[in-house]
Design a protein around this motif. Structure first.
Motif, mmCIF file in Angstrom:
data_model
loop_
_atom_site.group_PDB
_atom_site.id
_atom_site.type_symbol
_atom_site.label_atom_id
_atom_site.label_comp_id
_atom_site.label_asym_id
_atom_site.label_seq_id
_atom_site.Cartn_x
_atom_site.Cartn_y
_atom_site.Cartn_z
ATOM 1 N N THR A 102 55.627 -25.108 69.368
ATOM 2 C CA THR A 102 55.021 -25.840 70.502
ATOM 3 C C THR A 102 53.733 -26.321 70.426
ATOM 4 O OG1 THR A 102 55.844 -24.309 72.235
ATOM 5 C CG2 THR A 102 54.110 -25.645 72.960
ATOM 6 N N SER A 103 53.466 -27.783 70.334
ATOM 7 C CA SER A 103 52.028 -28.695 70.048
ATOM 8 C C SER A 103 51.636 -28.893 71.215
ATOM 9 C CB SER A 103 52.549 -29.563 69.354
ATOM 10 O OG SER A 103 53.450 -29.390 68.061
ATOM 11 N N GLU A 104 50.270 -28.713 71.395
ATOM 12 C CA GLU A 104 49.349 -29.117 72.567
ATOM 13 C C GLU A 104 48.113 -29.960 72.170
ATOM 14 O OE1 GLU A 104 48.639 -27.024 76.433
ATOM 15 O OE2 GLU A 104 46.995 -26.683 75.538
ATOM 16 N N ILE A 105 48.011 -31.153 72.932
ATOM 17 C CA ILE A 105 46.925 -31.837 72.768
ATOM 18 C C ILE A 105 45.960 -32.115 74.008
ATOM 19 C CG2 ILE A 105 46.218 -34.084 71.793
ATOM 20 C CD1 ILE A 105 48.422 -34.444 70.306
ATOM 21 N N GLU A 106 44.844 -31.582 74.032
ATOM 22 C CA GLU A 106 44.109 -31.623 75.329
ATOM 23 C C GLU A 106 42.772 -32.550 75.085
ATOM 24 O OE1 GLU A 106 42.171 -28.499 78.496
ATOM 25 O OE2 GLU A 106 42.795 -27.905 76.567
ATOM 26 N N LEU A 107 42.407 -33.367 75.877
ATOM 27 C CA LEU A 107 41.174 -34.199 75.783
ATOM 28 C C LEU A 107 40.311 -33.564 76.644
ATOM 29 C CD1 LEU A 107 42.628 -37.870 75.564
ATOM 30 C CD2 LEU A 107 42.210 -36.207 73.758
ATOM 31 N N THR A 108 38.929 -33.752 76.388
ATOM 32 C CA THR A 108 37.813 -33.427 77.284
ATOM 33 C C THR A 108 36.697 -34.322 77.077
ATOM 34 O OG1 THR A 108 38.369 -30.942 77.144
ATOM 35 C CG2 THR A 108 36.030 -31.635 77.761
ATOM 36 N N PRO A 109 36.533 -35.304 78.261
ATOM 37 C CA PRO A 109 35.579 -36.341 77.966
ATOM 38 C C PRO A 109 34.247 -35.937 77.900
ATOM 39 C CG PRO A 109 36.994 -36.585 80.209
ATOM 40 C CD PRO A 109 37.466 -35.019 79.551
ATOM 41 N N GLN A 110 33.639 -36.423 76.960
ATOM 42 C CA GLN A 110 32.131 -36.244 76.564
ATOM 43 C C GLN A 110 31.449 -37.451 76.348
ATOM 44 O OE1 GLN A 110 30.967 -32.986 76.206
ATOM 45 N NE2 GLN A 110 32.907 -31.905 76.115
ATOM 46 N N GLY A 111 31.064 -38.067 77.744
ATOM 47 C CA GLY A 111 30.447 -39.515 77.718
ATOM 48 C C GLY A 111 31.374 -40.796 77.064
ATOM 49 N N GLU A 112 30.790 -40.996 75.896
ATOM 50 C CA GLU A 112 31.325 -42.107 75.050
ATOM 51 C C GLU A 112 32.092 -41.557 74.047
ATOM 52 O OE1 GLU A 112 31.250 -45.604 75.339
ATOM 53 O OE2 GLU A 112 30.466 -44.603 77.535
ATOM 54 N N HIS A 113 32.114 -40.357 73.800
ATOM 55 C CA HIS A 113 32.992 -39.488 72.823
ATOM 56 C C HIS A 113 33.997 -38.629 73.808
ATOM 57 C CE1 HIS A 113 29.414 -40.629 70.533
ATOM 58 N NE2 HIS A 113 30.230 -40.480 69.418
ATOM 59 N N THR A 114 34.901 -37.868 72.941
ATOM 60 C CA THR A 114 35.909 -37.184 73.583
ATOM 61 C C THR A 114 36.094 -36.224 72.574
ATOM 62 O OG1 THR A 114 37.039 -39.149 74.400
ATOM 63 C CG2 THR A 114 38.456 -37.120 74.131
ATOM 64 N N GLU A 115 36.259 -34.855 73.122
ATOM 65 C CA GLU A 115 36.554 -33.515 72.434
ATOM 66 C C GLU A 115 38.139 -33.536 72.608
ATOM 67 O OE1 GLU A 115 36.054 -28.796 72.966
ATOM 68 O OE2 GLU A 115 34.286 -29.848 73.116
ATOM 69 N N LEU A 116 38.651 -33.384 71.297
ATOM 70 C CA LEU A 116 40.237 -32.985 71.376
ATOM 71 C C LEU A 116 40.361 -31.761 70.845
ATOM 72 C CD1 LEU A 116 42.939 -35.503 70.063
ATOM 73 C CD2 LEU A 116 42.997 -33.343 69.340
ATOM 74 N N THR A 117 41.268 -30.809 71.617
ATOM 75 C CA THR A 117 41.748 -29.590 71.075
ATOM 76 C C THR A 117 43.223 -29.431 70.561
ATOM 77 O OG1 THR A 117 40.329 -28.527 72.489
ATOM 78 C CG2 THR A 117 41.937 -27.057 71.639
ATOM 79 N N LEU A 118 43.616 -29.341 69.645
ATOM 80 C CA LEU A 118 44.963 -29.193 68.981
ATOM 81 C C LEU A 118 45.321 -27.778 69.002
ATOM 82 C CD1 LEU A 118 46.707 -28.730 66.331
ATOM 83 C CD2 LEU A 118 47.547 -30.350 68.034
ATOM 84 N N ARG A 119 46.433 -27.312 69.548
ATOM 85 C CA ARG A 119 46.966 -26.183 69.808
ATOM 86 C C ARG A 119 48.335 -26.212 69.149
ATOM 87 N NH1 ARG A 119 44.313 -26.432 74.706
ATOM 88 N NH2 ARG A 119 42.407 -25.160 74.726
ATOM 89 N N GLN A 120 48.668 -25.527 68.003
ATOM 90 C CA GLN A 120 49.969 -25.275 67.400
ATOM 91 C C GLN A 120 50.434 -24.024 67.324
ATOM 92 O OE1 GLN A 120 52.150 -27.910 66.372
ATOM 93 N NE2 GLN A 120 53.442 -26.237 66.118
ATOM 94 N N SER A 121 51.567 -23.666 67.725
ATOM 95 C CA SER A 121 52.265 -22.257 67.576
ATOM 96 C C SER A 121 52.929 -22.350 66.243
ATOM 97 C CB SER A 121 53.254 -22.128 68.705
ATOM 98 O OG SER A 121 54.483 -22.873 68.452
ATOM 99 N N HIS A 122 53.329 -20.921 65.822
ATOM 100 C CA HIS A 122 54.099 -20.896 64.718
ATOM 101 C C HIS A 122 53.648 -21.096 63.482
ATOM 102 C CE1 HIS A 122 56.978 -20.407 68.254
ATOM 103 N NE2 HIS A 122 57.545 -19.573 67.444
ATOM 104 N N PHE A 123 52.318 -21.127 63.416
ATOM 105 C CA PHE A 123 51.619 -21.416 61.872
ATOM 106 C C PHE A 123 51.126 -19.992 61.425
ATOM 107 C CE2 PHE A 123 47.774 -21.679 59.303
ATOM 108 C CZ PHE A 123 48.389 -22.751 58.436
ATOM 109 N N VAL A 124 51.674 -19.677 60.326
ATOM 110 C CA VAL A 124 51.267 -18.514 59.579
ATOM 111 C C VAL A 124 50.589 -18.852 58.254
ATOM 112 C CG1 VAL A 124 52.154 -16.534 58.646
ATOM 113 C CG2 VAL A 124 53.364 -17.419 60.491
ATOM 114 N N PHE A 125 49.606 -18.525 57.959
ATOM 115 C CA PHE A 125 48.612 -18.980 56.790
ATOM 116 C C PHE A 125 49.420 -18.546 55.650
ATOM 117 C CE2 PHE A 125 45.165 -18.919 53.794
ATOM 118 C CZ PHE A 125 44.452 -20.132 54.023
ATOM 119 N N SER A 126 50.139 -17.490 55.311
ATOM 120 C CA SER A 126 50.740 -17.034 54.017
ATOM 121 C C SER A 126 51.693 -18.138 53.851
ATOM 122 C CB SER A 126 51.217 -15.663 54.228
ATOM 123 O OG SER A 126 52.235 -15.771 55.281
#
Length: 286
Positions: free
Chosen positions: A81-105
């Protein structure tokens, strides 16, 4: 067990402009994927050579509103599952990406295609910001090719770019992670700093011009600088790896880091776009 990767970036555009770049298929084909089809709220699909396992679209849209996209994505036989969420910050935007099933190894050993997700998303978001800032894109990872090479033009003198590539403090700043560098043949190149444990080895160096670092199984990274109309052309190549198993994860991470090298030199009062990244539990182990 489903691990969650979270990446946060601050983008150089208001939220409505970012949303358009994320949902307009013509724009997606510029900065993100070779092919894209979007019909909200029914369909969000992308595929092609710049997408992991991109022979066909493997996404299934789960949710879309004016600030969130969430889709299932089949990778390596597992529905992530991939999720992209935007949070307005005036003339900029905070984007948060959440991705399931990632294992660093899996990123380290290349055992599944899902191991590329962290660095692949980082490169995609770096190119999203470059697209919004009107800068040339970084080379996207071509998952159909074992030829890992690219170039980047930086609006700065060659000696300044060389220093930022070989000085531990400057490299740590623009890459956003501690790097210990001994800029001589036989010297250490240590991601995480000299105290972190493992260090790659500098195997070739021409002062002010070229450096090669041997990373072991993922091959040798070479950076070469040349003057280009008063600017600096940086050519970078990964070589010496098993071509039947190209190190796409390592390559994507290296290229995504170069986006901030360019901004480090070109943006007044530079601040990195990265706001923080949460790795799954156990990711520090190797």
């Amino acid at each position: 067990m489903s691990d969650l990767l979270t990446i946060r970036v601050r983008l150089a555009a208001p939220a409505d402009r970012v949303w358009r770049a994320l949902t307009d298929p013509a724009e997606l084909r510029v900065w993100f994927a070779e092919h894209a089809e979007v019909e909200l709220p029914q369909r969000y699909a992308f595929w092609g050579r710049f997408t992991p396992e991109g022979d066909d679209p493997q996404q299934r849209l789960l949710h879309a509103d004016d600030h969130t996209l969430r889709f299932a994505w089949l990778l390596g036989g597992v529905e992530t599952t991939s999720e992209i969420e935007l949070t307005p910050q005036g003339e900029h935007t905070e984007l948060t990406l959440r991705q399931s099933h990632f294992v660093f190894s899996e990123a380290l050993d290349g055992s599944t295609i899902r191991g590329v997700l962290q660095t692949w998303w980082s490169l995609a978001l770096a190119n999203l910001n470059a697209h919004l800032e009107g800068r040339p894109l970084l080379p996207r990872t071509d998952f159909t090719s074992a030829d890992l090479r690219g170039e980047l033009v930086i609006d700065a003198p060659m000696d300044r770019v060389w220093t930022s590539l070989t000085d531990s403090e400057q490299a740590s700043a623009w890459f956003g992670f501690p790097i210990g560098i001994e800029p001589w043949v036989g010297g250490r190149y240590a991601m995480g700093g000299f105290e972190a444990g493992y260090a790659a080895k500098v195997v070739d160096l021409t002062p002010g011009h070229k450096m090669s670092v041997d990373w072991g199984p993922t091959g040798v990274s070479t950076w070469e600088l040349a003057e280009s109309g008063g600017k600096t052309k940086l050519t970078f190549v990964q070589s010496g790896f098993d071509e039947s198993n190209p190190p796409y994860a390592a390559w994507s991470g290296s290229v995504s880091g170069l986006s901030e090298l360019r901004r480090f030199h070109e943006v007044p009062d530079w601040q990195p776009i990265w706001l923080g990244e949460e790795q799954p539990a156990g990711s520090a182990a190797s």
